[in-house]
Design an enzyme around this catalytic site. Sequence first.
Site, PDB file in Angstrom:
ATOM      1  N   ASP A   1      25.751 -25.156 -38.045  1.00 35.70           N
ATOM      2  CA  ASP A   1      25.289 -25.456 -39.616  1.00 35.70           C
ATOM      3  C   ASP A   1      25.334 -24.340 -40.392  1.00 35.70           C
ATOM      4  O   ASP A   1      25.270 -23.075 -39.905  1.00 35.70           O
ATOM      5  CB  ASP A   1      23.887 -26.084 -39.786  1.00 35.70           C
ATOM      6  CG  ASP A   1      23.520 -26.465 -40.972  1.00 35.70           C
ATOM      7  OD1 ASP A   1      24.288 -26.925 -41.885  1.00 35.70           O
ATOM      8  OD2 ASP A   1      21.997 -26.402 -41.387  1.00 35.70           O
TER       9      ASP A   1
ATOM     10  N   CYS B   1      23.056 -34.567 -46.813  1.00 32.11           N
ATOM     11  CA  CYS B   1      22.724 -33.178 -46.656  1.00 32.11           C
ATOM     12  C   CYS B   1      21.881 -33.025 -45.316  1.00 32.11           C
ATOM     13  O   CYS B   1      20.760 -33.869 -45.258  1.00 32.11           O
ATOM     14  CB  CYS B   1      22.257 -32.455 -47.904  1.00 32.11           C
ATOM     15  SG  CYS B   1      21.687 -30.849 -47.726  1.00 32.11           S
TER      16      CYS B   1
END
Length: 267
Positions: free
Chosen positions: A7, A184
């Site tokens: 990420d 998200c």
Amino acid sequence: MPIGVFDSGVGGLTVLKAMRDLLPNEDLVYLGDTARLPYGTKSPASINRYASQATLQLQQQGIKLLVVACNTASAVAIDALRKQMHPLPVIGVVEPGAMAAVESCPGGAHLVLATEATVQLGAYRNAIRERDAAAEVRELACELLVSLAEEGWTDGAIAEAIVRRYLEPLTEASYVADSIILGCTHFPLLRSAIEATVDAGTTIVDSASTTAAFARHMLDDDDLLNDQSAAGRLRLLATDGATRFARVGGRFLDENLVAADIELVDL
Ligand code: DGL
């Protein structure tokens, strides 16, 4: 071999946590590109470059599967990363999220909360409409929610006021979504603030558990599941700020982390 997960920062730990729950015997190596967070406001060219470099770092660790636990990187770079990893499999978070939304509200009205880059590319819109032509999709960029989650201000009056402010144009237009997709990695932490500001009947969709289920399915199909009986090991890599990664990441992972748990790497 371990599963690689990356990420732009600590947000993907929400996905990693779901993977640890579902695949407790798998070794995992997580990379947070904290030096270059956020990806969500960067250009597709930069996001592609960052995602490719993060993937290369994980390839050098010898992984058997890559999980792109970042919506922005999944939206922008998934095809390029699949080429880079070939013949090894790659899972992004957008497709599992879209699938979960369609399953929970077929033919429904979906509202996607995500970063600017994810919204600009219409990644969720395309993934949902491919699976359900009758679905209606709206997307809303909510950059400030990333900072709120990083700061730990995830519930209470301030978080709720900011969520309400983002949703204001839709509320004023009397728009009611059947599902709200947390598009998200940071937004699952704000779930209670989001729930407090939307209609009680709205389903909140979070791609973390669907992505973990996808990963298990894929490893099972390819006969790549780890058959060790011991608990899997976890390595945490970051490109900057071990102390901050430990403090903020611990919240995402729901575990106490210290700076010494984090290995700093250069991409
Ligand atoms: N990880 C990003 C995502 O899921 C959020 C943080 C960022 O913008 O880098 O879209």
